[in-house]
Design an enzyme around this catalytic site. Sequence first.
Site, PDB file in Angstrom:
ATOM      1  N   CYS A 168       0.831  -1.207   0.000  1.00 56.58           N
ATOM      2  CA  CYS A 168       0.000   0.000   0.000  1.00 56.58           C
ATOM      3  C   CYS A 168       0.869   1.262   0.000  1.00 56.58           C
ATOM      4  CB  CYS A 168      -0.980  -0.041   1.170  1.00 56.58           C
ATOM      5  SG  CYS A 168      -2.375   1.091   1.008  1.00 56.58           S
ATOM      6  N   HIS A 202      -3.658  -5.661   1.068  1.00 61.38           N
ATOM      7  CA  HIS A 202      -3.469  -6.022   2.480  1.00 61.38           C
ATOM      8  C   HIS A 202      -3.953  -7.452   2.676  1.00 61.38           C
ATOM      9  CE1 HIS A 202      -2.442  -2.032   3.994  1.00 61.38           C
ATOM     10  NE2 HIS A 202      -3.413  -1.535   3.246  1.00 61.38           N
TER      11      HIS A 202
END
Length: 504
Positions: A330, A442
């Site tokens: 991310c 994630h």
Amino acid sequence: MGKKIMLQGTASNVGKSIISAGLCRIFKQDGYSVAPFKSQNMALNSFITKEGLEMGRAQVFQAEASKIEPTVDMNPILLKPSGNHRCQVIVKGKVREDMSSSKYHDYKLELVDILKETFDGLSNKYDIVVMEGAGSTAEINLKDRDIANMGMAEIADAPVIIVGDIDRGGVFASISGTMLLLDEKERKRVKGVIINKFRGKKELLYEGVKMLEDIIKVPVLGVVPYTDIKIEDEDSVTTRFKNKMKKNDINIEIIRTPHMSNFTDFNIFETQEDVSIRYVDFGESLGNPDVVIIPGTKSTIDDLKYIRDSGIEPQIKDLHKKGKLIFGICGGYQMLGKKLKDPYHVEGEVEEIEGIGLLDTETVFGNEKTTTQVEATICNNLNGYLENLGNKKVKGYEIHMGLTSRGEVHSLDTINKKLDEVVNYTEGSINKECNVVGTYIHGIFDEIDFTRTLLNNIRTKKGLEVIDSKVSSFEDFKDKEYDKLADFLREHLDLEKIYEIMND
């Protein structure tokens, strides 16, 4: 309406979340439908539901313990700190706005109706709702607008159990002091207390427990020993960052940036016997790890500046030159690129900043926040650290501001499903040598097949034999840990009394 019980604490990190999860599993084992509920959660660790809505992870693992799908009704208000006494306010899974602490304090009363409606909906659907407070129940300076502790207990008309932590010392004073600071109406809601994280012989505590009960006029429902059951904890209270690394076959170092989020991405490594993890904190240097991970973050540009100003950036580049694996998730993925642009000042005043430059990518921050669950397939024809990963399935979720464009890099995976809709597009980036990897997913490491193959590639590169994971599924591993927690709490809590409290 179903039954309810609320666990509040004398302070943060007393163990409310874990005990709540344990009660959820106990009630489920006893044949009840059960759901967790926390009106307001402050955390950078968050999760995306099947509907693409954002909630705190504590209620996710409590939902797992309850064997139900997590929904934002279990955590209707999520506060994500963004620095300078400000936070992003998320209500029912969607961003409202960034607010100062004083503005949010005034705004809270506008949320009471939402909380009541949401809680009533859960209570009508489930036999039992296990509620959790936030921080200390006796924050007298915030009492007039409390919606997290006694204020929420009143909204739900719920009985309260107060949890105290004996490990930090002063548990008798903290529990009796908490009761002293409650008004008479609030004290009547308190039906018992739990002493948590005890180390030592219980018989040495009995006299103190009896004296405490005489002082506070409510029973001690259990003395729970300190235990090391492997269940998630919240980023604001975790002790994981302080754990000393034991050298192992594979050493992973994770850069703990000031706004790090979703460190739960790395819990899976704790189940792998050949892996050691170290969080590199402020003022510390990278060692000689096999893998460096730059995690997700709430403030990518600020954390990039931190990595640069703290001297960690050249250490990352040096390890890259030595052929070590550099992995960004991310915000960490965004930092690994050549440039980051913020034309709308989403992150702050900096409109453009050079990235670490290990990937030929560029990220532009926009006003729209991506929140989605995804399923993906790892791309073929990868080599080096990523050899034998082609066609392996992974899944997880994305939470990010900004879109990343790619230059001369290979894609990591193809997204096959997004919010349960079939799609087909590539995601992530890999350099030519396959030792720099970036992804927005994630939870990518939670897929054992993917992670064990990656770890075995590292073992092969180091001249070590390939090994199998003793954990075949991370979901199954966690489920067994919830059962262990339930068995442990059954041994140390007066469950008969707790059921009696809920039935009154």
